[in-house]
Design a protein around this motif. Structure first.
Motif, mmCIF file in Angstrom:
data_model
loop_
_atom_site.group_PDB
_atom_site.id
_atom_site.type_symbol
_atom_site.label_atom_id
_atom_site.label_comp_id
_atom_site.label_asym_id
_atom_site.label_seq_id
_atom_site.Cartn_x
_atom_site.Cartn_y
_atom_site.Cartn_z
ATOM 1 N N SER A 36 0.834 -1.199 0.000
ATOM 2 C CA SER A 36 0.000 0.000 0.000
ATOM 3 C C SER A 36 0.867 1.247 0.000
ATOM 4 N N VAL A 37 0.337 2.325 -0.554
ATOM 5 C CA VAL A 37 1.073 3.597 -0.511
ATOM 6 C C VAL A 37 1.295 4.039 0.932
ATOM 7 N N ASN A 38 0.424 3.609 1.837
ATOM 8 C CA ASN A 38 0.566 3.987 3.245
ATOM 9 C C ASN A 38 1.789 3.341 3.897
ATOM 10 N N GLU A 39 2.321 2.297 3.252
ATOM 11 C CA GLU A 39 3.499 1.616 3.784
ATOM 12 C C GLU A 39 4.803 2.250 3.306
ATOM 13 N N SER A 41 7.134 5.375 3.190
ATOM 14 C CA SER A 41 7.429 6.683 3.774
ATOM 15 C C SER A 41 7.869 7.656 2.683
ATOM 16 N N GLN A 42 7.851 8.925 3.005
ATOM 17 C CA GLN A 42 8.280 9.931 2.037
ATOM 18 C C GLN A 42 9.755 9.744 1.692
ATOM 19 N N LYS A 58 3.627 7.580 -6.237
ATOM 20 C CA LYS A 58 3.807 6.678 -5.104
ATOM 21 C C LYS A 58 3.045 5.373 -5.325
#
Length: 268
Positions: A36-39, A41-42, A58
């Protein structure tokens, strides 16, 4: 034969679609949780998303990492594995074709592509393998430009892709796979896999059942932070196009560039 389906946790509708499809086909699959994109980091995104011919979104980095996880599973299992994205639509005869390919015990092949996606491919003039009683031909695939929704990956191919990643930046998944010219790749014809968003283009459905969780790269226009950054990516793209042109010249006299056929009756 092992089958992996890359599926996001929140994409329950797509998983249900695959469960119904595989029940009809009398096949089994293993779900591989998609990244997931939530996994990401920037910092991780900055590390992985800016080394290709254009900035990756991303979500494209997440898709690439999902395929990378699949390659790692193939290498660990040491078994040929059909890798599918969760919007892949399969032909009704794919089980028989997979069984036949398994019986052929191909030893020098790294990857077999089953997909078609509205663009011409550069393939051998003659098939390298005929499954005559199934009316299936396999051609050597020299160059492809779109589609990573359905491919059979051998452990040798997984090893080559992971080795390549040590020295090559991530890209969109299909761009990374099909620019790895060290792979020995075959193309199935008629194609046996099509992404759900392509059904209408091939006269198979009136509309999509669900939205893309990635968004197709062929419709994406990148935004650059500066003129200098744009120049860097433009230079990389020119180099990428040069490599493609060199590849085409290498195979020119033994290849043909054309669309891959699809038997619509096998998708009804």
């Amino acid at each position: 034969m092992n089958i992996l389906i890359i599926n996001l946790d929140q994409s329950k509708q797509r998983l249900e679609f695959q469960q119904r499809q595989f029940e009809r086909l009398n096949l089994k699959f293993e779900r591989l949780p998609a990244v997931s994109v939530n996994e990401i980091s920037q910092e991780r995104y900055q590390e992985l998303g800016f080394g290709w011919q254009r900035p990756l979104r991303k979500v494209e980095v997440a898709c690439f990492l999902s395929h990378k996880n699949a390659w790692e599973k193939v290498l660990v299992s040491n078994q040929p594995t059909l890798i599918l994205e969760d919007d892949a639509v399969l032909a009704t005869n794919i089980s028989n074709v997979l069984n036949e390919i398994h019986c052929e015990k191909l030893t020098e092949i790294d990857l077999i592509n089953f997909e078609v996606r509205s663009r011409k491919k550069i393939i051998s003039k003659m098939p390298v393998l005929k499954l005559e009683h199934l009316n299936i031909n396999l051609f050597e695939l020299y160059q492809d430009r779109t589609g990573a929704a359905g491919y059979l990956l051998y452990p040798s191919g997984a090893k080559k892709l992971l080795e390549r990643l040590k020295n090559t930046a991530p890209a969109i998944a299909d761009g990374f796979i099909f620019s790895a010219y060290e792979l020995k790749v075959l193309q199935v014809e008629p194609a046996l896999i099509i992404q759900e968003d392509q059904l209408e283009a091939y006269g198979l459905a009136a509309k999509s059942e669900f939205d893309s969780t990635i968004g197709r790269s062929e419709h994406y226009k990148p935004i650059y932070d500066s003129i200098d950054q744009k120049k860097i990516f433009k230079r990389r793209r020119i180099i990428g196009q040069w490599h493609m042109a060199c590849r085409y010249l290498q195979v020119l006299f033994k290849s043909q560039k054309r669309f891959i056929s699809l038997d619509k009756e096998r998708f009804k």
